[in-house]
Design an enzyme around this catalytic site. Structure first.
Site, PDB file in Angstrom:
ATOM      1  N   GLY A  46      32.622  -1.817  36.463  1.00  0.00           N
ATOM      2  CA  GLY A  46      31.468  -1.081  36.935  1.00  0.00           C
ATOM      3  C   GLY A  46      31.843   0.329  37.343  1.00  0.00           C
ATOM      4  N   HIS A  54      33.706   3.322  41.077  1.00  0.00           N
ATOM      5  CA  HIS A  54      35.065   3.132  41.596  1.00  0.00           C
ATOM      6  C   HIS A  54      35.993   4.276  41.188  1.00  0.00           C
ATOM      7  CE1 HIS A  54      33.734  -0.838  42.649  1.00  0.00           C
ATOM      8  NE2 HIS A  54      33.564  -1.192  41.388  1.00  0.00           N
ATOM      9  N   LYS A  90      39.798  -6.940  35.860  1.00  0.00           N
ATOM     10  CA  LYS A  90      39.740  -7.341  37.263  1.00  0.00           C
ATOM     11  C   LYS A  90      38.999  -8.669  37.363  1.00  0.00           C
ATOM     12  CE  LYS A  90      37.640  -3.666  38.797  1.00  0.00           C
ATOM     13  NZ  LYS A  90      37.356  -3.155  37.420  1.00  0.00           N
ATOM     14  N   ASP A 111      33.058  -9.364  34.449  1.00  0.00           N
ATOM     15  CA  ASP A 111      34.116  -8.686  33.702  1.00  0.00           C
ATOM     16  C   ASP A 111      34.889  -9.671  32.835  1.00  0.00           C
ATOM     17  OD1 ASP A 111      33.294  -6.840  35.717  1.00  0.00           O
ATOM     18  OD2 ASP A 111      35.197  -5.792  35.550  1.00  0.00           O
ATOM     19  N   HIS A 123      32.876  -3.952  46.094  1.00  0.00           N
ATOM     20  CA  HIS A 123      31.432  -3.832  45.866  1.00  0.00           C
ATOM     21  C   HIS A 123      30.644  -4.007  47.157  1.00  0.00           C
ATOM     22  CE1 HIS A 123      33.230  -5.520  42.121  1.00  0.00           C
ATOM     23  NE2 HIS A 123      32.572  -4.518  41.593  1.00  0.00           N
TER      24      HIS A 123
END
Length: 333
Positions: free
Chosen positions: A53, A56, A104, A109, A219
Protein backbone atom coordinates in the site's frame (compact mmCIF):
# COMPACT_ATOMS: atom_id res chain seq x y z
CA UNK A 1 -7.81 17.41 7.35
CA UNK A 2 -4.86 19.51 6.11
CA UNK A 3 -2.81 17.80 3.40
CA UNK A 4 -0.89 18.91 0.31
CA UNK A 5 -3.22 17.17 -2.13
CA UNK A 6 -5.66 18.01 -4.90
CA UNK A 7 -8.18 15.21 -4.45
CA UNK A 8 -8.05 12.14 -2.20
CA UNK A 9 -8.74 9.77 -5.09
CA UNK A 10 -5.79 11.10 -7.09
CA UNK A 11 -3.07 11.08 -4.42
CA UNK A 12 -1.26 7.94 -5.61
CA UNK A 13 -1.12 8.60 -9.39
CA UNK A 14 -0.23 12.26 -8.85
CA UNK A 15 2.55 11.33 -6.43
CA UNK A 16 3.89 8.84 -8.99
CA UNK A 17 3.89 11.54 -11.66
CA UNK A 18 5.93 13.68 -9.30
CA UNK A 19 8.34 10.83 -8.70
CA UNK A 20 8.77 10.36 -12.43
CA UNK A 21 9.60 14.06 -12.82
CA UNK A 22 12.06 14.02 -9.91
CA UNK A 23 13.80 10.78 -10.89
CA UNK A 24 14.12 10.44 -14.67
CA UNK A 25 16.50 7.51 -14.14
CA UNK A 26 13.41 5.43 -13.27
CA UNK A 27 10.56 4.27 -15.49
CA UNK A 28 7.24 5.10 -13.88
CA UNK A 29 4.10 3.44 -15.28
CA UNK A 30 1.42 5.65 -13.75
CA UNK A 31 -1.45 3.62 -15.24
CA UNK A 32 -0.26 0.35 -13.68
CA UNK A 33 1.29 2.20 -10.71
CA UNK A 34 4.59 0.43 -11.13
CA UNK A 35 8.08 1.92 -10.73
CA UNK A 36 10.93 0.15 -12.57
CA UNK A 37 14.68 0.81 -12.64
CA UNK A 38 15.62 2.47 -15.91
CA UNK A 39 17.87 -0.29 -17.24
CA UNK A 40 15.48 -3.18 -16.50
CA UNK A 41 15.43 -5.97 -17.38
CA UNK A 42 19.09 -6.64 -16.68
CA UNK A 43 20.01 -9.78 -18.62
CA UNK A 44 21.18 -12.66 -16.46
CA UNK A 45 20.32 -10.88 -13.21
CA UNK A 46 17.65 -11.97 -10.73
CA UNK A 47 14.87 -9.39 -10.65
CA UNK A 48 13.59 -8.15 -7.30
CA UNK A 49 9.99 -6.99 -7.00
CA UNK A 50 8.27 -5.65 -3.91
CA UNK A 51 5.28 -3.47 -3.21
CA UNK A 52 2.40 -2.72 -0.93
CA UNK A 53 0.00 0.00 0.00
CA UNK A 54 1.02 3.60 -0.54
CA UNK A 55 1.48 5.85 2.46
CA UNK A 56 4.67 4.15 3.65
CA UNK A 57 7.08 6.21 1.52
CA UNK A 58 9.87 5.89 0.65
CA UNK A 59 8.89 2.20 0.92
CA UNK A 60 8.80 0.71 -1.74
CA UNK A 61 9.27 2.84 -4.84
CA UNK A 62 12.00 4.89 -3.19
CA UNK A 63 14.16 1.76 -3.06
CA UNK A 64 14.09 1.00 -6.79
CA UNK A 65 17.50 1.18 -8.43
CA UNK A 66 20.89 -0.55 -8.73
CA UNK A 67 21.74 -2.52 -5.62
CA UNK A 68 18.19 -2.82 -4.36
CA UNK A 69 14.80 -3.37 -6.03
CA UNK A 70 14.19 -3.70 -9.75
CA UNK A 71 10.52 -2.76 -9.47
CA UNK A 72 7.87 -1.76 -6.95
CA UNK A 73 4.07 -1.81 -7.09
CA UNK A 74 2.08 0.96 -5.40
CA UNK A 75 -1.36 0.07 -4.11
CA UNK A 76 -3.87 2.62 -2.89
CA UNK A 77 -3.08 4.11 0.51
CA UNK A 78 -2.74 1.23 3.00
CA UNK A 79 -4.17 -1.17 0.38
CA UNK A 80 -2.39 -4.08 -1.31
CA UNK A 81 -1.42 -3.82 -4.98
CA UNK A 82 -3.59 -5.98 -7.24
CA UNK A 83 -2.23 -9.06 -9.08
CA UNK A 84 -2.15 -7.28 -12.47
CA UNK A 85 0.27 -4.70 -11.05
CA UNK A 86 2.58 -7.41 -9.73
CA UNK A 87 2.43 -9.25 -13.07
CA UNK A 88 3.39 -6.05 -14.91
CA UNK A 89 6.31 -5.43 -12.54
CA UNK A 90 7.52 -9.03 -12.70
CA UNK A 91 7.42 -9.10 -16.48
CA UNK A 92 9.26 -5.79 -16.71
CA UNK A 93 12.25 -7.03 -14.69
CA UNK A 94 12.53 -10.60 -15.96
CA UNK A 95 16.08 -10.82 -17.26
CA UNK A 96 16.06 -14.59 -17.65
CA UNK A 97 17.43 -15.52 -14.21
CA UNK A 98 14.13 -15.60 -12.34
CA UNK A 99 12.37 -13.10 -10.10
CA UNK A 100 12.13 -12.81 -6.33
CA UNK A 101 9.01 -11.33 -4.76
CA UNK A 102 9.59 -9.65 -1.38
CA UNK A 103 6.24 -9.55 0.40
CA UNK A 104 5.30 -8.09 3.77
CA UNK A 105 3.11 -10.46 5.76
CA UNK A 106 -0.30 -8.89 5.23
CA UNK A 107 -3.12 -11.08 3.98
CA UNK A 108 -3.89 -9.06 0.85
CA UNK A 109 -0.23 -8.67 -0.13
CA UNK A 110 0.50 -12.38 0.28
CA UNK A 111 -2.59 -13.45 -1.68
CA UNK A 112 -2.10 -11.02 -4.56
CA UNK A 113 1.62 -11.72 -4.98
CA UNK A 114 0.89 -15.47 -4.97
CA UNK A 115 -1.77 -15.04 -7.67
CA UNK A 116 0.62 -12.92 -9.75
CA UNK A 117 3.40 -15.50 -9.48
CA UNK A 118 1.04 -18.20 -10.69
CA UNK A 119 -0.07 -16.06 -13.64
CA UNK A 120 3.51 -15.26 -14.66
CA UNK A 121 4.59 -18.89 -14.40
CA UNK A 122 1.63 -19.98 -16.53
CA UNK A 123 2.15 -17.31 -19.19
CA UNK A 124 5.93 -17.23 -19.54
CA UNK A 125 7.39 -20.05 -17.47
CA UNK A 126 9.47 -17.55 -15.46
CA UNK A 127 10.63 -18.96 -12.13
CA UNK A 128 9.33 -16.81 -9.31
CA UNK A 129 10.29 -17.24 -5.65
CA UNK A 130 8.77 -15.36 -2.74
CA UNK A 131 9.98 -14.41 0.72
CA UNK A 132 7.37 -13.22 3.22
CA UNK A 133 8.73 -10.77 5.80
CA UNK A 134 7.35 -11.26 9.33
CA UNK A 135 9.66 -9.51 11.78
CA UNK A 136 7.23 -7.70 14.10
CA UNK A 137 7.36 -9.12 17.64
CA UNK A 138 4.49 -6.95 18.92
CA UNK A 139 1.60 -9.28 18.13
CA UNK A 140 1.19 -12.76 16.70
CA UNK A 141 -1.94 -11.95 14.67
CA UNK A 142 -3.56 -8.63 13.73
CA UNK A 143 -6.41 -7.15 11.73
CA UNK A 144 -4.34 -7.56 8.55
CA UNK A 145 -2.31 -10.72 9.11
CA UNK A 146 -2.15 -14.33 10.09
CA UNK A 147 1.09 -14.46 12.02
CA UNK A 148 3.54 -11.66 12.58
CA UNK A 149 3.44 -8.47 10.54
CA UNK A 150 6.17 -7.46 8.10
CA UNK A 151 7.66 -4.13 9.10
CA UNK A 152 11.10 -2.48 9.29
CA UNK A 153 13.15 -5.53 8.33
CA UNK A 154 11.67 -5.23 4.83
CA UNK A 155 13.94 -2.26 4.09
CA UNK A 156 17.06 -4.07 5.26
CA UNK A 157 16.13 -7.30 3.47
CA UNK A 158 15.55 -5.47 0.19
CA UNK A 159 18.99 -3.87 0.48
CA UNK A 160 20.92 -7.07 1.20
CA UNK A 161 19.00 -9.26 -1.25
CA UNK A 162 19.38 -6.51 -3.84
CA UNK A 163 23.15 -6.53 -3.37
CA UNK A 164 23.22 -10.31 -3.76
CA UNK A 165 21.29 -10.04 -7.03
CA UNK A 166 23.60 -7.28 -8.24
CA UNK A 167 26.57 -9.60 -7.64
CA UNK A 168 25.01 -12.10 -10.04
CA UNK A 169 23.97 -14.73 -7.52
CA UNK A 170 21.34 -17.19 -8.81
CA UNK A 171 17.71 -17.08 -7.73
CA UNK A 172 18.24 -19.73 -5.06
CA UNK A 173 21.15 -17.77 -3.60
CA UNK A 174 19.31 -14.43 -3.56
CA UNK A 175 16.29 -16.13 -2.00
CA UNK A 176 18.48 -17.67 0.69
CA UNK A 177 19.92 -14.25 1.59
CA UNK A 178 16.40 -12.83 1.92
CA UNK A 179 15.26 -15.73 4.10
CA UNK A 180 18.36 -15.44 6.27
CA UNK A 181 17.77 -11.73 6.89
CA UNK A 182 14.13 -12.35 7.74
CA UNK A 183 15.00 -15.16 10.15
CA UNK A 184 17.58 -12.99 11.92
CA UNK A 185 15.48 -9.82 12.13
CA UNK A 186 13.06 -8.62 14.80
CA UNK A 187 11.18 -5.29 15.13
CA UNK A 188 8.96 -3.36 17.49
CA UNK A 189 7.23 0.00 16.97
CA UNK A 190 5.44 2.73 18.87
CA UNK A 191 3.02 5.52 17.94
CA UNK A 192 2.68 8.92 19.59
CA UNK A 193 -0.12 10.03 17.25
CA UNK A 194 -2.46 8.54 14.70
CA UNK A 195 -2.35 9.29 10.99
CA UNK A 196 -5.06 10.40 8.58
CA UNK A 197 -5.75 8.44 5.41
CA UNK A 198 -6.75 11.00 2.74
CA UNK A 199 -9.85 9.06 1.69
CA UNK A 200 -11.04 8.84 5.31
CA UNK A 201 -10.41 12.47 6.17
CA UNK A 202 -10.03 11.81 9.90
CA UNK A 203 -7.48 10.11 12.19
CA UNK A 204 -7.39 6.32 11.99
CA UNK A 205 -7.63 6.00 15.77
CA UNK A 206 -7.90 8.21 18.82
CA UNK A 207 -4.80 8.59 20.96
CA UNK A 208 -4.95 11.12 23.81
CA UNK A 209 -2.09 13.61 24.19
CA UNK A 210 -0.81 11.90 27.32
CA UNK A 211 -0.79 8.36 25.91
CA UNK A 212 1.18 6.31 23.37
CA UNK A 213 0.52 2.98 21.68
CA UNK A 214 3.28 0.38 22.08
CA UNK A 215 3.54 -2.25 19.35
CA UNK A 216 1.58 -0.34 16.73
CA UNK A 217 1.31 -1.62 13.16
CA UNK A 218 2.18 0.47 10.12
CA UNK A 219 -1.51 0.83 9.18
CA UNK A 220 -2.57 2.03 12.61
CA UNK A 221 -3.42 -1.41 13.93
CA UNK A 222 -3.46 -1.61 17.73
CA UNK A 223 -0.37 -2.87 19.49
CA UNK A 224 0.41 -4.61 22.75
CA UNK A 225 -0.79 -1.89 25.09
CA UNK A 226 -1.53 1.79 25.56
CA UNK A 227 0.58 3.51 28.20
CA UNK A 228 1.32 7.04 29.46
CA UNK A 229 3.86 9.05 27.45
CA UNK A 230 7.36 8.35 28.79
CA UNK A 231 10.91 9.70 28.32
CA UNK A 232 12.91 8.42 25.35
CA UNK A 233 15.09 6.27 27.62
CA UNK A 234 12.07 4.32 28.82
CA UNK A 235 10.62 4.10 25.30
CA UNK A 236 13.88 2.56 24.06
CA UNK A 237 13.59 -0.13 26.73
CA UNK A 238 9.95 -0.79 25.78
CA UNK A 239 10.96 -1.36 22.16
CA UNK A 240 14.30 -3.13 22.50
CA UNK A 241 13.64 -5.52 25.37
CA UNK A 242 10.85 -7.48 23.58
CA UNK A 243 13.12 -7.76 20.53
CA UNK A 244 16.02 -9.09 22.61
CA UNK A 245 13.63 -11.43 24.39
CA UNK A 246 12.57 -13.00 21.10
CA UNK A 247 16.00 -13.76 19.59
CA UNK A 248 19.57 -13.99 20.90
CA UNK A 249 21.54 -11.11 19.38
CA UNK A 250 24.70 -11.52 21.44
CA UNK A 251 28.00 -12.74 20.00
CA UNK A 252 28.77 -13.28 16.33
CA UNK A 253 29.44 -10.31 14.09
CA UNK A 254 27.12 -7.89 15.85
CA UNK A 255 23.83 -6.42 14.73
CA UNK A 256 22.50 -3.96 12.23
CA UNK A 257 20.47 -1.51 14.35
CA UNK A 258 17.74 0.42 12.53
CA UNK A 259 15.76 3.23 14.17
CA UNK A 260 12.95 4.13 11.79
CA UNK A 261 10.65 7.14 11.90
CA UNK A 262 6.95 6.62 11.24
CA UNK A 263 6.60 9.80 9.16
CA UNK A 264 5.94 12.57 11.67
CA UNK A 265 9.00 12.34 13.89
CA UNK A 266 11.92 14.74 13.22
CA UNK A 267 15.40 13.40 12.72
CA UNK A 268 16.69 15.07 15.90
CA UNK A 269 14.36 12.84 17.92
CA UNK A 270 15.30 9.72 15.94
CA UNK A 271 19.00 10.27 16.64
CA UNK A 272 18.19 10.85 20.29
CA UNK A 273 16.27 7.55 20.26
CA UNK A 274 19.16 5.79 18.55
CA UNK A 275 21.51 6.85 21.37
CA UNK A 276 19.09 5.38 23.90
CA UNK A 277 18.71 2.17 21.88
CA UNK A 278 22.49 1.72 21.77
CA UNK A 279 22.59 2.19 25.53
CA UNK A 280 20.08 -0.61 26.03
CA UNK A 281 22.00 -2.87 23.65
CA UNK A 282 25.31 -2.22 25.38
CA UNK A 283 23.83 -3.20 28.74
CA UNK A 284 22.55 -6.41 27.14
CA UNK A 285 25.96 -7.27 25.67
CA UNK A 286 24.88 -6.69 22.07
CA UNK A 287 27.45 -5.17 19.70
CA UNK A 288 26.30 -2.79 16.97
CA UNK A 289 28.14 -3.43 13.70
CA UNK A 290 26.09 -1.19 11.39
CA UNK A 291 23.32 1.39 11.81
CA UNK A 292 20.55 3.11 9.91
CA UNK A 293 18.56 6.06 11.26
CA UNK A 294 15.76 7.84 9.42
CA UNK A 295 12.21 7.61 8.12
CA UNK A 296 12.29 4.78 5.60
CA UNK A 297 9.06 2.88 6.30
CA UNK A 298 6.41 5.35 7.36
CA UNK A 299 2.74 5.50 8.15
CA UNK A 300 1.80 8.80 6.49
CA UNK A 301 2.28 11.53 9.14
CA UNK A 302 2.17 9.28 12.21
CA UNK A 303 4.59 10.35 14.95
CA UNK A 304 6.57 7.53 16.53
CA UNK A 305 9.34 5.13 15.67
CA UNK A 306 10.30 1.49 15.36
CA UNK A 307 13.46 -0.43 16.17
CA UNK A 308 14.73 -3.30 14.03
CA UNK A 309 17.73 -5.49 14.79
CA UNK A 310 19.34 -7.96 12.39
CA UNK A 311 21.95 -10.47 13.56
CA UNK A 312 24.75 -10.07 11.03
CA UNK A 313 27.53 -12.26 9.68
CA UNK A 314 30.43 -11.55 7.30
CA UNK A 315 28.37 -12.13 4.18
CA UNK A 316 25.47 -9.93 5.31
CA UNK A 317 27.89 -7.17 6.32
CA UNK A 318 29.44 -7.19 2.85
CA UNK A 319 26.01 -7.13 1.25
CA UNK A 320 24.90 -4.23 3.44
CA UNK A 321 28.05 -2.25 2.60
CA UNK A 322 27.76 -2.89 -1.15
CA UNK A 323 26.93 0.11 -3.37
CA UNK A 324 23.29 1.13 -3.72
CA UNK A 325 21.75 3.88 -5.83
CA UNK A 326 18.05 4.56 -5.25
CA UNK A 327 16.05 7.73 -4.56
CA UNK A 328 15.92 7.04 -0.81
CA UNK A 329 19.07 5.02 -0.10
CA UNK A 330 22.47 5.44 -1.74
CA UNK A 331 26.10 4.98 -0.89
CA UNK A 332 29.31 3.68 -2.44
CA UNK A 333 28.52 5.21 -5.83
Amino acid sequence: MKKLINAAAEVVPEALRGMAAAHPELRVDVDNRVVVRGDAPVRGKVGLVSGGGSGHEPMHAGFVGPGMLDAACAGEVFTSPVPDQVVAATTAVDGGAGVLHIVKNYTGDVMNFEMAAELVAAESGTEVNAVVVDDDVAVQDSLYTAGRRGVGATVLLEKMAGAAAEQGRPLAGVTEVARTVNARARSMGLALTSCTVPAAGKPTFDLPENEMEVGIGIHGEPGRRRVPVAPAREIAEMLVEPVLGDLDFTGGDGVLAFVNGMGGTPLIELYLMYAEVVGVLEKAGVTVARSLVGSYMTSLEMAGCSVTLVRMDDDLLRLWDAPVRTPALRWGV
